[in-house]
Design a protein around this motif. Structure first.
Motif, short mmCIF file in Angstrom:
data_model
loop_
_atom_site.label_atom_id
_atom_site.label_comp_id
_atom_site.label_asym_id
_atom_site.label_seq_id
_atom_site.Cartn_x
_atom_site.Cartn_y
_atom_site.Cartn_z
N PRO A 1 0.84 -1.21 0.00
CA PRO A 1 0.00 0.00 0.00
C PRO A 1 0.87 1.25 0.00
O PRO A 1 2.02 1.23 0.47
CB PRO A 1 -0.78 -0.11 1.31
N ASP A 2 0.34 2.34 -0.53
CA ASP A 2 1.11 3.59 -0.64
C ASP A 2 1.68 4.06 0.69
O ASP A 2 2.78 4.62 0.74
CB ASP A 2 0.24 4.69 -1.26
N LYS A 3 0.97 3.84 1.77
CA LYS A 3 1.44 4.30 3.09
C LYS A 3 2.66 3.52 3.57
O LYS A 3 3.43 4.01 4.38
CB LYS A 3 0.32 4.19 4.12
N ALA A 4 2.84 2.29 3.09
CA ALA A 4 3.96 1.46 3.53
C ALA A 4 5.25 1.76 2.78
O ALA A 4 6.34 1.46 3.27
CB ALA A 4 3.60 -0.01 3.38
N ILE A 5 5.15 2.37 1.61
CA ILE A 5 6.35 2.60 0.78
C ILE A 5 7.37 3.53 1.45
O ILE A 5 8.56 3.22 1.42
CB ILE A 5 5.94 3.08 -0.62
N PRO A 6 6.96 4.64 2.10
CA PRO A 6 7.98 5.47 2.77
C PRO A 6 8.73 4.75 3.89
O PRO A 6 9.84 5.13 4.23
CB PRO A 6 7.17 6.65 3.33
N VAL A 7 8.15 3.72 4.44
CA VAL A 7 8.83 2.92 5.46
C VAL A 7 9.70 1.86 4.79
O VAL A 7 10.85 1.63 5.20
CB VAL A 7 7.80 2.26 6.41
N ALA A 8 9.17 1.21 3.78
CA ALA A 8 9.89 0.12 3.11
C ALA A 8 11.11 0.62 2.34
O ALA A 8 12.14 -0.06 2.32
CB ALA A 8 8.95 -0.63 2.18
N MET A 9 11.00 1.78 1.72
CA MET A 9 12.10 2.24 0.86
C MET A 9 13.41 2.44 1.64
O MET A 9 14.45 1.92 1.21
CB MET A 9 11.70 3.51 0.11
N PRO A 10 13.44 3.15 2.77
CA PRO A 10 14.71 3.27 3.49
C PRO A 10 15.25 1.93 3.99
O PRO A 10 16.47 1.71 3.98
CB PRO A 10 14.38 4.18 4.68
N VAL A 11 14.36 1.03 4.36
CA VAL A 11 14.79 -0.29 4.81
C VAL A 11 15.47 -1.03 3.65
O VAL A 11 16.54 -1.63 3.82
CB VAL A 11 13.60 -1.10 5.36
N LEU A 12 14.89 -0.95 2.46
CA LEU A 12 15.47 -1.63 1.31
C LEU A 12 16.77 -0.97 0.85
O LEU A 12 17.70 -1.66 0.41
CB LEU A 12 14.46 -1.70 0.16
N ILE A 13 16.84 0.34 0.96
CA ILE A 13 18.10 1.03 0.62
C ILE A 13 19.20 0.57 1.56
O ILE A 13 20.32 0.24 1.12
CB ILE A 13 17.91 2.56 0.66
#
Length: 180
Positions: free
Chosen positions: A35-47
């Motif tokens: 979901p769109d709300k999870a992307i700002p959390v997931a992106m730094p973790v994946l980086i």
């Protein structure tokens, strides 16, 4: 995986690289379904996961590398990014000239032409200065250890972003000049 087959001493390291990269890439794809709300959390973790792969893989046994080769590759990519930045700036200036010629009166076009010529010269001079500043010191002496090499590589995220942002700044200035 070819390196894992051909070099027994580095097998664990190369498999760690392959697994780490494959898992991280799969997680990037999975992120697309979040979901769109999870992307700002997931992106730094994946980086951070992506940046951690070499650190984790190299802890068992360091792979052989050559400082001159590493710094040359980063330098070549810096040149590519600077070149793309100059090209994008030139295209933006040309576009502004064409748009101005079609929509502005002669006096306004002449004023804009003078500003754009000045901006073109400044863009070229600044690009050359950025190139000179980057390549002035020899870089191969900056990386003697794995830690220094990783730091050198990770700092280049900022170098590449700055070189790319240069043309974005030129385009913003052009928009200000043209009133768009």
């Amino acid at each position: 995986m070819r390196a894992a087959v051909s070099d027994r001493a580095l097998r664990a390291t190369t498999i760690s690289y392959a697994l780490g990269i494959a898992i991280t890439q799969a997680l990037w794809i999975v992120m697309l379904g979040l979901p769109d709300k999870a992307i700002p959390v997931a992106m730094p973790v994946l980086i951070l996961a992506e940046l951690a792969v070499p650190v984790i893989a190299e802890r068992r046994h360091a792979t052989p590398w050559h400082p001159h080769h590493i710094t040359e590759r980063y330098g070549l990519f810096t040149l590519i990014v600077l070149g793309e930045s100059v090209l994008a700036s030139a295209n933006a200036i040309i576009e502004a000239l064409h748009t101005s010629r079609e929509h502005a009166e002669a006096a306004a076009h002449a004023d804009l032409l003078g500003s754009l010529v000045g901006l073109s010269a400044l863009t070229l001079i600044t690009s050359a200065a950025l190139w000179w500043i980057y390549f002035w010191p020899p870089h191969h002496g900056l990386i003697g250890t794995l830690r220094e090499s990783l730091r050198y590589g990770y700092v280049h995220y900022v170098v590449f972003a700055a070189a790319a942002a240069f043309s974005a700044g030129i385009e913003v200035h052009i928009d200000a000049l043209t009133g768009e």
